[in-house]
Design a protein around this motif. Structure first.
Motif, short mmCIF file in Angstrom:
data_model
loop_
_atom_site.label_atom_id
_atom_site.label_comp_id
_atom_site.label_asym_id
_atom_site.label_seq_id
_atom_site.Cartn_x
_atom_site.Cartn_y
_atom_site.Cartn_z
N TYR A 191 0.84 -1.21 0.00
CA TYR A 191 0.00 0.00 0.00
C TYR A 191 0.87 1.25 0.00
N PHE A 192 1.95 1.23 0.78
CA PHE A 192 2.83 2.39 0.86
C PHE A 192 3.91 2.37 -0.23
N SER A 193 4.46 1.19 -0.50
CA SER A 193 5.56 1.13 -1.46
C SER A 193 5.12 1.44 -2.89
N HIS A 194 3.83 1.30 -3.17
CA HIS A 194 3.37 1.59 -4.53
C HIS A 194 3.70 3.02 -4.93
N GLY A 195 3.72 3.94 -3.95
CA GLY A 195 4.04 5.33 -4.28
C GLY A 195 5.36 5.47 -5.00
N PHE A 196 6.35 4.67 -4.61
CA PHE A 196 7.68 4.72 -5.21
C PHE A 196 7.74 3.85 -6.47
N GLY A 227 11.97 1.32 -8.80
CA GLY A 227 11.29 1.71 -7.57
C GLY A 227 11.68 0.81 -6.41
N ALA A 228 11.73 -0.49 -6.67
CA ALA A 228 12.12 -1.44 -5.62
C ALA A 228 13.58 -1.25 -5.22
N GLU A 229 14.44 -0.94 -6.17
CA GLU A 229 15.85 -0.68 -5.86
C GLU A 229 15.98 0.56 -4.98
N TYR A 230 15.17 1.57 -5.26
CA TYR A 230 15.20 2.79 -4.45
C TYR A 230 14.75 2.49 -3.02
N ILE A 231 13.70 1.68 -2.89
CA ILE A 231 13.23 1.28 -1.57
C ILE A 231 14.32 0.52 -0.82
N GLN A 232 14.96 -0.42 -1.50
CA GLN A 232 15.97 -1.25 -0.88
C GLN A 232 17.14 -0.43 -0.33
N LYS A 233 17.45 0.68 -0.99
CA LYS A 233 18.57 1.52 -0.58
C LYS A 233 18.42 2.01 0.87
N TRP A 234 17.20 2.38 1.24
CA TRP A 234 16.97 2.91 2.58
C TRP A 234 17.27 1.86 3.65
N TYR A 235 16.96 0.63 3.36
CA TYR A 235 17.23 -0.45 4.31
C TYR A 235 18.71 -0.85 4.30
N ASP A 386 5.14 -10.42 0.27
CA ASP A 386 6.19 -11.44 0.44
C ASP A 386 7.47 -11.04 -0.31
N SER A 387 7.31 -10.56 -1.54
CA SER A 387 8.48 -10.20 -2.34
C SER A 387 9.17 -8.95 -1.79
N LEU A 388 8.39 -7.98 -1.36
CA LEU A 388 8.99 -6.76 -0.80
C LEU A 388 9.78 -7.07 0.47
N GLN A 389 9.30 -8.01 1.27
CA GLN A 389 10.03 -8.34 2.48
C GLN A 389 11.38 -8.99 2.15
N THR A 390 11.42 -9.79 1.09
CA THR A 390 12.72 -10.36 0.71
C THR A 390 13.65 -9.30 0.16
N ILE A 391 13.09 -8.26 -0.45
CA ILE A 391 13.90 -7.16 -0.98
C ILE A 391 14.50 -6.33 0.14
N VAL A 392 13.66 -5.92 1.09
CA VAL A 392 14.14 -5.00 2.14
C VAL A 392 15.03 -5.71 3.15
N ALA A 400 14.36 -10.30 -9.40
CA ALA A 400 13.94 -11.68 -9.14
C ALA A 400 12.72 -11.73 -8.22
N ALA A 401 12.72 -10.87 -7.21
CA ALA A 401 11.60 -10.86 -6.26
C ALA A 401 10.30 -10.42 -6.94
N LEU A 402 10.39 -9.40 -7.78
CA LEU A 402 9.19 -8.92 -8.46
C LEU A 402 8.70 -9.89 -9.53
N ASP A 403 9.62 -10.55 -10.19
CA ASP A 403 9.22 -11.60 -11.14
C ASP A 403 8.42 -12.68 -10.43
N SER A 404 8.88 -13.05 -9.25
CA SER A 404 8.19 -14.07 -8.46
C SER A 404 6.80 -13.58 -8.05
N ALA A 405 6.71 -12.31 -7.66
CA ALA A 405 5.42 -11.75 -7.25
C ALA A 405 4.43 -11.77 -8.40
N VAL A 406 4.85 -11.32 -9.56
CA VAL A 406 3.96 -11.26 -10.72
C VAL A 406 3.52 -12.66 -11.14
#
Length: 418
Positions: A191-196, A227-235, A386-392, A400-406
């Motif tokens: 819900y929140f990560s979609h913004g990025f 977007g997912a790479e940008y999110i991952q950077k913060w963690y 599930d995929s976002l948690q493996t990313i962060v 790979a995580a997003l491919d799995s999610a889709v």
């Protein structure tokens, strides 16, 4: 014989003229013929929100002479289930309020009616809020209130909101130490990560002429990966604590902010009262722009007013929906309930502009996207979480995580939505 025929034709002509001059069917205020003006309309309102409906009810009753009988029912959990039972039984409402992400399901079940309103009425609302009330390109409601995540900051640490996420990042790099954090968000929650992800070019379902294509999922395209790479950077850089991941992440983040340990957060207006109760002096603004110059395209929730498919008074019910969502009644509702109306003319009205939280939501809503309201959206949340948690947590790379999610989303759609 000819004389008889002539007299017969004259009689028919006279009768036709008299018929044309006779009394016409009474026209209703919709401008359409309707001699069945109801004595009352039944309306279902959300719990603890009836106070915001009363002024509109009173003015409608005075103008049209139709009694409005309304009761409060919990919108998010009970309203739809109650409509499923009472609608077919003939004991349901004429007008009902629902969150927009339920529209696809209730339309599929035949519970609400398509609305026919003038384009001039639709033009009073923000484009995104009207889009949220559509399903398969058809209109099924008028927007009542909107909410979306915004940038909220503690004025003790931050005098004003940065204009860009690069600015937020720079601030966080210098501020984050000794148990304090410059910026936090629950970015393993889709819900929140979609913004990025959306701001970088990802999308859930492709939109075609107002309809969503469930077979075109864009959550692993190049933009989504960025977007997912940008999110991952913060963690990766330790700017977010490990404790704000998973089901308890939201309450952990709220606790840190309300303890005065966080300078800024991405959160919604629902969190504001708790912040104020904790004695935090807050400021609010739309989300700062992304490094690519695009806005953070947050998900938006829109509450709407709808006409029951079982109502015997659908024209008058539509007239009531138009009335309660007009500028005057939307403004009164905000003053009484703090629900933020997506009425364009009110965004710059002092009643909203001088309230920084409401103004931030109104501004952010113009860049926000309505959560997809088709039933297939139910299959998106878990695979993405599930995929976002493996990313962060660094357990998988974004692509790979997003491919799995889709892959999971598409499999679930084929299985559960034939």
């Amino acid at each position: 014989m000819k004389r008889f025929f002539s007299i017969f034709m004259i009689i028919l002509l006279v009768l036709g003229v008299l018929s044309a001059c006779g009394p016409k069917e009474k026209e209703n205020t919709n401008g359409t013929a309707d001699s069945k003006k109801p004595e009352k309309l039944i309306v279902w309102e959300d719990t603890k929100k009836g106070v915001g409906l009363k002024p509109a009810v009173q003015s409608f009753e005075e103008k049209y002479g139709i009694k409005i009988e309304f009761k409060e029912i919990e919108m998010a959990k009970k309203m739809r289930d109650q409509l499923r039972l009472d609608g077919p039984a003939g004991t349901g409402p004429d007008v009902v309020t629902l969150p927009h992400d339920q529209i696809g399901q209730v339309v599929t079940e035949g519970l609400i009616a398509e609305l026919k309103v003038d384009e001039s009425i639709l033009d009073t609302f923000t484009e995104s809020s009207v889009l949220a009330q559509k399903y398969d390109g058809k209109l099924y409601g008028l927007p009542k209130a909107t909410e979306t995540p915004i940038f909220i900051y503690n004025k003790e640490f931050m005098k004003e909101a940065p204009k860009t996420m690069d600015g937020v990042y720079s601030f966080a790099k210098g501020f984050t130490k000794d148990g304090k954090y410059g910026f936090l968000a629950i970015l393993d929650n889709y819900y929140f990560s979609h913004g990025f992800i959306g701001g970088m070019g990802g999308y859930v379902f492709k939109e075609n002429d107002g309809a969503l294509d469930r077979d075109d999922v864009g959550l692993n395209n190049d933009g989504a990966v960025k977007g997912a790479e940008y999110i991952q950077k913060w963690y990766k850089e330790g700017l977010f604590p490990k404790g704000i991941i998973g089901e308890n992440g939201g309450s952990a983040m709220d606790g840190l902010f309300n303890e005065g340990k966080v300078a800024s957060v991405m959160n919604g207006p629902w969190a504001v009262q708790g912040m104020k109760d904790a004695g935090i002096e807050i400021g609010a603004a739309p989300m700062p722009s992304l490094p690519n110059g695009e806005p953070v395209k947050t998900f938006m929730g829109v509450k709407g007013w709808h006409v029951s498919a079982f109502s015997k008074n659908q024209e008058w019910a539509t007239k009531f929906v138009e009335h309660i969502t007009n500028e005057e009644n939307a403004k009164k509702r905000f003053e009484l309930t703090s629900e933020i109306p997506p009425v364009k003319s009110l965004i710059e009205d002092p009643v909203i502009k001088e309230n920084d939280v409401a103004y931030a939501v109104a501004e952010q809503s113009q860049n926000a996207l309505p959560m997809p309201n088709i039933p297939e959206m139910a299959e998106v949340w878990k695979p993405m979480a599930d995929s976002l948690q493996t990313i962060v947590t660094g357990k998988a790379e974004p692509k790979a995580a997003l491919d799995s999610a889709v892959k999971g989303i598409k499999t679930n759609i084929k299985t559960n939505h034939k």
